[in-house]
Structure formats: structure tokens, C-alpha cells
Design a protein around this motif. Sequence first.
Motif, PDB file in Angstrom:
ATOM      1  N   ALA A  83       0.841  -1.205   0.000  1.00 56.63           N
ATOM      2  CA  ALA A  83       0.000   0.000   0.000  1.00 56.63           C
ATOM      3  C   ALA A  83       0.872   1.249   0.000  1.00 56.63           C
ATOM      4  CB  ALA A  83      -0.908   0.007   1.228  1.00 56.63           C
ATOM      5  N   ASP A  84       0.505   2.222  -0.818  1.00 53.12           N
ATOM      6  CA  ASP A  84       1.234   3.491  -0.826  1.00 53.12           C
ATOM      7  C   ASP A  84       1.068   4.214   0.502  1.00 53.12           C
ATOM      8  OD1 ASP A  84       2.076   3.070  -3.418  1.00 53.12           O
ATOM      9  OD2 ASP A  84       0.364   4.114  -4.287  1.00 53.12           O
ATOM     10  N   VAL A  85      -0.145   4.137   1.043  1.00 62.08           N
ATOM     11  CA  VAL A  85      -0.452   4.810   2.312  1.00 62.08           C
ATOM     12  C   VAL A  85      -1.216   3.840   3.199  1.00 62.08           C
ATOM     13  CG1 VAL A  85      -1.647   6.732   3.431  1.00 62.08           C
ATOM     14  CG2 VAL A  85      -0.556   7.087   1.210  1.00 62.08           C
ATOM     15  N   LEU A  86      -0.792   3.743   4.451  1.00 63.48           N
ATOM     16  CA  LEU A  86      -1.496   2.910   5.431  1.00 63.48           C
ATOM     17  C   LEU A  86      -2.123   3.811   6.484  1.00 63.48           C
ATOM     18  CD1 LEU A  86      -2.122   0.068   6.649  1.00 63.48           C
ATOM     19  CD2 LEU A  86      -0.052   0.376   8.041  1.00 63.48           C
ATOM     20  N   GLY A  87      -3.389   3.588   6.762  1.00 62.40           N
ATOM     21  CA  GLY A  87      -4.066   4.345   7.809  1.00 62.40           C
ATOM     22  C   GLY A  87      -3.879   3.702   9.168  1.00 62.40           C
ATOM     23  N   LEU A  88      -3.670   4.540  10.172  1.00 62.48           N
ATOM     24  CA  LEU A  88      -3.594   4.088  11.555  1.00 62.48           C
ATOM     25  C   LEU A  88      -4.755   4.675  12.336  1.00 62.48           C
ATOM     26  CD1 LEU A  88       0.205   4.558  12.418  1.00 62.48           C
ATOM     27  CD2 LEU A  88      -0.935   2.554  11.429  1.00 62.48           C
ATOM     28  N   GLY A  89      -5.452   3.826  13.070  1.00 70.47           N
ATOM     29  CA  GLY A  89      -6.407   4.301  14.066  1.00 70.47           C
ATOM     30  C   GLY A  89      -5.631   4.467  15.355  1.00 70.47           C
ATOM     31  N   LEU A  90      -5.013   5.604  15.513  1.00 63.75           N
ATOM     32  CA  LEU A  90      -4.010   5.786  16.559  1.00 63.75           C
ATOM     33  C   LEU A  90      -4.655   5.821  17.937  1.00 63.75           C
ATOM     34  CD1 LEU A  90      -0.921   6.171  16.374  1.00 63.75           C
ATOM     35  CD2 LEU A  90      -1.317   8.636  16.544  1.00 63.75           C
ATOM     36  N   TRP A  91      -4.068   5.070  18.879  1.00 64.42           N
ATOM     37  CA  TRP A  91      -4.458   5.185  20.282  1.00 64.42           C
ATOM     38  C   TRP A  91      -3.390   5.965  21.017  1.00 64.42           C
ATOM     39  CZ3 TRP A  91      -2.454   2.435  24.855  1.00 64.42           C
ATOM     40  CH2 TRP A  91      -3.097   2.860  26.024  1.00 64.42           C
ATOM     41  N   LEU A  92      -3.809   7.069  21.634  1.00 62.39           N
ATOM     42  CA  LEU A  92      -2.926   7.903  22.446  1.00 62.39           C
ATOM     43  C   LEU A  92      -3.459   7.889  23.868  1.00 62.39           C
ATOM     44  CD1 LEU A  92      -2.622  10.982  20.050  1.00 62.39           C
ATOM     45  CD2 LEU A  92      -0.968   9.113  20.306  1.00 62.39           C
ATOM     46  N   ALA A  93      -2.693   7.339  24.802  1.00 60.06           N
ATOM     47  CA  ALA A  93      -3.097   7.373  26.207  1.00 60.06           C
ATOM     48  C   ALA A  93      -3.169   8.816  26.686  1.00 60.06           C
ATOM     49  CB  ALA A  93      -2.117   6.579  27.050  1.00 60.06           C
ATOM     50  N   THR A 148      -8.382   8.958  12.217  1.00 65.20           N
ATOM     51  CA  THR A 148      -9.211   8.568  13.363  1.00 65.20           C
ATOM     52  C   THR A 148      -8.337   8.187  14.539  1.00 65.20           C
ATOM     53  OG1 THR A 148     -11.079   7.182  14.060  1.00 65.20           O
ATOM     54  CG2 THR A 148      -9.404   6.119  12.701  1.00 65.20           C
ATOM     55  N   LEU A 149      -8.828   8.494  15.728  1.00 64.18           N
ATOM     56  CA  LEU A 149      -8.166   8.119  16.974  1.00 64.18           C
ATOM     57  C   LEU A 149      -9.114   7.255  17.792  1.00 64.18           C
ATOM     58  CD1 LEU A 149      -6.637  11.561  18.089  1.00 64.18           C
ATOM     59  CD2 LEU A 149      -5.518   9.754  16.781  1.00 64.18           C
ATOM     60  N   ASN A 150      -8.541   6.338  18.550  1.00 63.65           N
ATOM     61  CA  ASN A 150      -9.335   5.555  19.496  1.00 63.65           C
ATOM     62  C   ASN A 150      -9.196   6.216  20.862  1.00 63.65           C
ATOM     63  OD1 ASN A 150     -10.315   3.631  21.382  1.00 63.65           O
ATOM     64  ND2 ASN A 150      -9.984   2.002  19.895  1.00 63.65           N
ATOM     65  N   GLY A 151     -10.266   6.844  21.323  1.00 64.54           N
ATOM     66  CA  GLY A 151     -10.259   7.518  22.616  1.00 64.54           C
ATOM     67  C   GLY A 151     -11.056   6.784  23.672  1.00 64.54           C
ATOM     68  N   HIS A 202     -12.822  15.002   7.317  1.00 67.09           N
ATOM     69  CA  HIS A 202     -13.000  15.245   8.748  1.00 67.09           C
ATOM     70  C   HIS A 202     -12.187  14.207   9.506  1.00 67.09           C
ATOM     71  CE1 HIS A 202     -15.755  11.754   9.435  1.00 67.09           C
ATOM     72  NE2 HIS A 202     -16.030  11.951   8.158  1.00 67.09           N
ATOM     73  N   GLY A 203     -12.047  14.418  10.798  1.00 66.06           N
ATOM     74  CA  GLY A 203     -11.440  13.437  11.678  1.00 66.06           C
ATOM     75  C   GLY A 203     -12.494  12.819  12.573  1.00 66.06           C
ATOM     76  N   SER A 204     -12.153  11.668  13.178  1.00 65.56           N
ATOM     77  CA  SER A 204     -13.099  11.017  14.089  1.00 65.56           C
ATOM     78  C   SER A 204     -12.365  10.485  15.307  1.00 65.56           C
ATOM     79  CB  SER A 204     -13.848   9.873  13.384  1.00 65.56           C
ATOM     80  OG  SER A 204     -12.966   8.816  13.030  1.00 65.56           O
ATOM     81  N   ILE A 205     -13.092  10.422  16.411  1.00 64.09           N
ATOM     82  CA  ILE A 205     -12.567   9.880  17.668  1.00 64.09           C
ATOM     83  C   ILE A 205     -13.646   8.979  18.255  1.00 64.09           C
ATOM     84  CG2 ILE A 205     -11.746  10.404  19.994  1.00 64.09           C
ATOM     85  CD1 ILE A 205     -11.033  13.235  18.924  1.00 64.09           C
ATOM     86  N   SER A 206     -13.332   7.719  18.473  1.00 61.69           N
ATOM     87  CA  SER A 206     -14.289   6.824  19.144  1.00 61.69           C
ATOM     88  C   SER A 206     -14.087   6.913  20.649  1.00 61.69           C
ATOM     89  CB  SER A 206     -14.125   5.384  18.647  1.00 61.69           C
ATOM     90  OG  SER A 206     -12.771   4.981  18.678  1.00 61.69           O
ATOM     91  N   THR A 207     -15.184   6.745  21.379  1.00 63.06           N
ATOM     92  CA  THR A 207     -15.137   6.870  22.832  1.00 63.06           C
ATOM     93  C   THR A 207     -16.172   5.944  23.457  1.00 63.06           C
ATOM     94  OG1 THR A 207     -15.163   8.458  24.676  1.00 63.06           O
ATOM     95  CG2 THR A 207     -16.793   8.784  22.947  1.00 63.06           C
ATOM     96  N   LEU A 208     -16.080   5.789  24.789  1.00 61.91           N
ATOM     97  CA  LEU A 208     -16.991   4.854  25.450  1.00 61.91           C
ATOM     98  C   LEU A 208     -18.431   5.390  25.460  1.00 61.91           C
ATOM     99  CD1 LEU A 208     -16.597   4.901  29.331  1.00 61.91           C
ATOM    100  CD2 LEU A 208     -15.679   6.679  27.874  1.00 61.91           C
ATOM    101  N   PRO A 209     -19.402   4.473  25.522  1.00 65.71           N
ATOM    102  CA  PRO A 209     -20.813   4.849  25.423  1.00 65.71           C
ATOM    103  C   PRO A 209     -21.365   5.316  26.777  1.00 65.71           C
ATOM    104  CG  PRO A 209     -20.653   2.483  25.523  1.00 65.71           C
ATOM    105  CD  PRO A 209     -19.239   3.006  25.573  1.00 65.71           C
ATOM    106  N   LEU A 210     -20.922   6.492  27.175  1.00 63.01           N
ATOM    107  CA  LEU A 210     -21.286   7.175  28.419  1.00 63.01           C
ATOM    108  C   LEU A 210     -20.566   6.574  29.621  1.00 63.01           C
ATOM    109  CD1 LEU A 210     -25.123   7.809  27.905  1.00 63.01           C
ATOM    110  CD2 LEU A 210     -23.196   9.332  27.387  1.00 63.01           C
ATOM    111  N   ALA A 211     -20.839   5.301  29.953  1.00 64.73           N
ATOM    112  CA  ALA A 211     -20.255   4.727  31.169  1.00 64.73           C
ATOM    113  C   ALA A 211     -20.613   3.245  31.241  1.00 64.73           C
ATOM    114  CB  ALA A 211     -20.803   5.441  32.406  1.00 64.73           C
TER     115      ALA A 211
END
Length: 379
Positions: free
Chosen positions: A45-55, A85-88, A134-143
Motif C-alpha cells: 500500500a502506498d499509504v497505510l491508515g492508523l487508528g491511533l491510540w494515544l493514552a 481517526t483516533l481511538n479515545g 473530517h477526523g473522528s474519535i471513538s469513545t466509550l458509550p457514556l459509562a
Amino acid sequence: MRLRHRDGTLVHLSYCTNVHAAEDLEGILAQLDTFAVPVRERLNADVLGLGLWLAAPVAGHLARDAAARHVLRRALTERGLEVVTLNGFPYAAFQSPVVKYDVYRPDWTDRRRLSYTLDLARVLVSLLPDDAAHGSISTLPLAWRTPWTVQRADAARRNLDALATELARLERPVRVALEPEPGCVVETTTQAAALLSGVDTERVGVCVDLAHLAVAWEQPVDALARLANAGLPIVKTQVSAALESADPHADAEALGRYVEPRFLHQTRGRAGLSTDDLDEAFEALETGSAPQPWRVHYHVPLHAEPEPPLRSTVDFLGTALEALLSDRARCDHLDVETYTWHVLPEGHRPDTDARLAEGIAAELAYAREALKAIGLKEE
């Protein structure tokens, strides 16, 4: 990787880096060469996407330090990598020896969750490719579902409203996606439609994790229609598969190899069994629960079925992708998220970094072919 839907939408396919333990900038930069570059090369692949996780600590550092963000952006670009996209969802320590319920803390009733997510958004603005919509960030479903009170619900809504206000001030559009998960306040799309009503849908929506959807025994077409009818956009999709047993009594020995101490493996039966972990499901089995197929919140590799008699929900994944993308692109950020590589039963877990990279590449190749099969074309 980038694919084009026939409706013209650019669809981004990435893999989620929460499978890696790095929680500082030095470690994140190192994992690019150890894992991401070999994965990209295996995929040609010319470009690989990362769904980056940043603590949280490194997210805060990057949000405050423009020079550090520049270092990360340059490192990604030089290696043919990109981040939309980031995994939050995990706040920190996601690859600790024991995670279990800690992954849900702090939740959306806590200002720390708001601050962390805004740090991620500010970082993502600096990492987005120039042509990303656009960018996206996934997060927990409230609690987690307990304790949940009117007061906690009000606090969570205030934080989500504050989140939307701050996202509107960013230079680039970033959307946050709450990810329904078994055991949480929002477990199903029905709960999402009810409990997320009234959010700012320009900036807040849903992350559909296909393993979670399967574990909840939801039907993809019905689930997506439910979200659409509620006006909730699907901001991000986690391309994942869960563990399945048609006959847990007969499969007990094979299932037992998946009991492990790090992550929760919520288990749901077609006839109503509901437990927070796989070992609890075994306890229910011993006390005479009704015979029924199980689905287990255990992300298993997309390309490699578990040893019989167990199987994965990868067929469900194909049906869900068809519903998401067959006629139009209902979602343009797809992230392969198998974070359980290191806790798979012996003989299935990679024993070297190179083998982990090989497994991640194979998963991405599987996802890429599944998307091409429904008409998407690789850029």
C-alpha cells in the motif's frame, strides 16, 4: 488504506494501534517502524491508515506542544502513514496485565474524560491529511451500566454538550463517536437511539463496532435503520469479529481456552444469557442455564477462524459491511480493531513482533477484499 465508493466518497481503512502498549511519544514513534511500516509493505500500500491510540498523558503532552505534534506528523508522512481517526475509548494502561472494568474509567460523568477527548481532537487536527473531509474519535458509550442515576446522566450530557461546543471551535472538523458496548449504559442501537437523543449530531454520533453488534444479537440492517431513524450519524465503524459457540456445553473445553485475566469478555446468549465475563458464563452453564448459542466479546482475527468447533462472527461482518456500504457510504472511517492478539490461546498468539505485523496485515487484507467485493475500489 484508501478506497473509493462508487458514490464518490473516499473511505479510509486503518488498523487500531491499541494492540500496542506504547504510551509515550518515543514509544509511539518506535511502533511505527516496528509494526506499521512492515504492515504497509506487506499490503503493498502506498499509504497505510492508523487508528491511533494515544493514552491520556501523551495526548495531553501533544495537545500542549506544537513541536511534538509536528514531529509525529512528519514521522507519519515520511513512512507512508496517515491518521484520520483516533481511538479515545481506553484512557490509559490498556495493555496492562489486568484491565477489565478499568477501561470504562473515567467515564463521561467525569471532566477528565472531556479533557482527554478534547486533547485528542486538538492533536488530530494537526495530524489530518490535507484532503481528509473530517477526523473522528471513538469513545466509550457514556459509562459502565452501574451505577447509573439521573444525576450521572445529567453530568454526562453536560460534558457532551461542552464537547460539542469546543469541537465547533477547531480549525478542522472532528467528530466524536460513542461506541455501544455490551455491559455499558449504551449497549445496543436501541439504547443509543433513546439515550443519545438531542446530542449535536454535527459533531457527535455513533461508532458501530461490528463485534459488539454481533454479541448483542442485533441484525445489521435493522440496527443501521434504527440509528438513521434516530438521526444519529455513523461516524466510525470498528471492523471486528467476535467469538461464537453454537453449543457451549459441547464446546466448553475449547471456550475455556479463551478465559484470560486482562480484558472483560461479556457473553450474550441468543435466549437471554447475559454475563460480564466468560468465566461467569461458565458459572451460569454449571447452574443450569438454558441451552443456547453464545457470542463472546472477544475480538478474534478476521482472517483466521478459531479452531473448530468454535467459530467467529466474520459472516456477520460481511452482512454488516454490505448494509453499511452497498448502496451508499453510510460511514467513511473503518478501523480494524483486534486488540486481543496478545491474549489469544497459545498457538494462536504471535510470539514475535514480525508475526504480529504479519497478522495485522492479513486482517487488513481480509477487510480490503471484503470492501472491494461490495464495489469499493482501492485508490
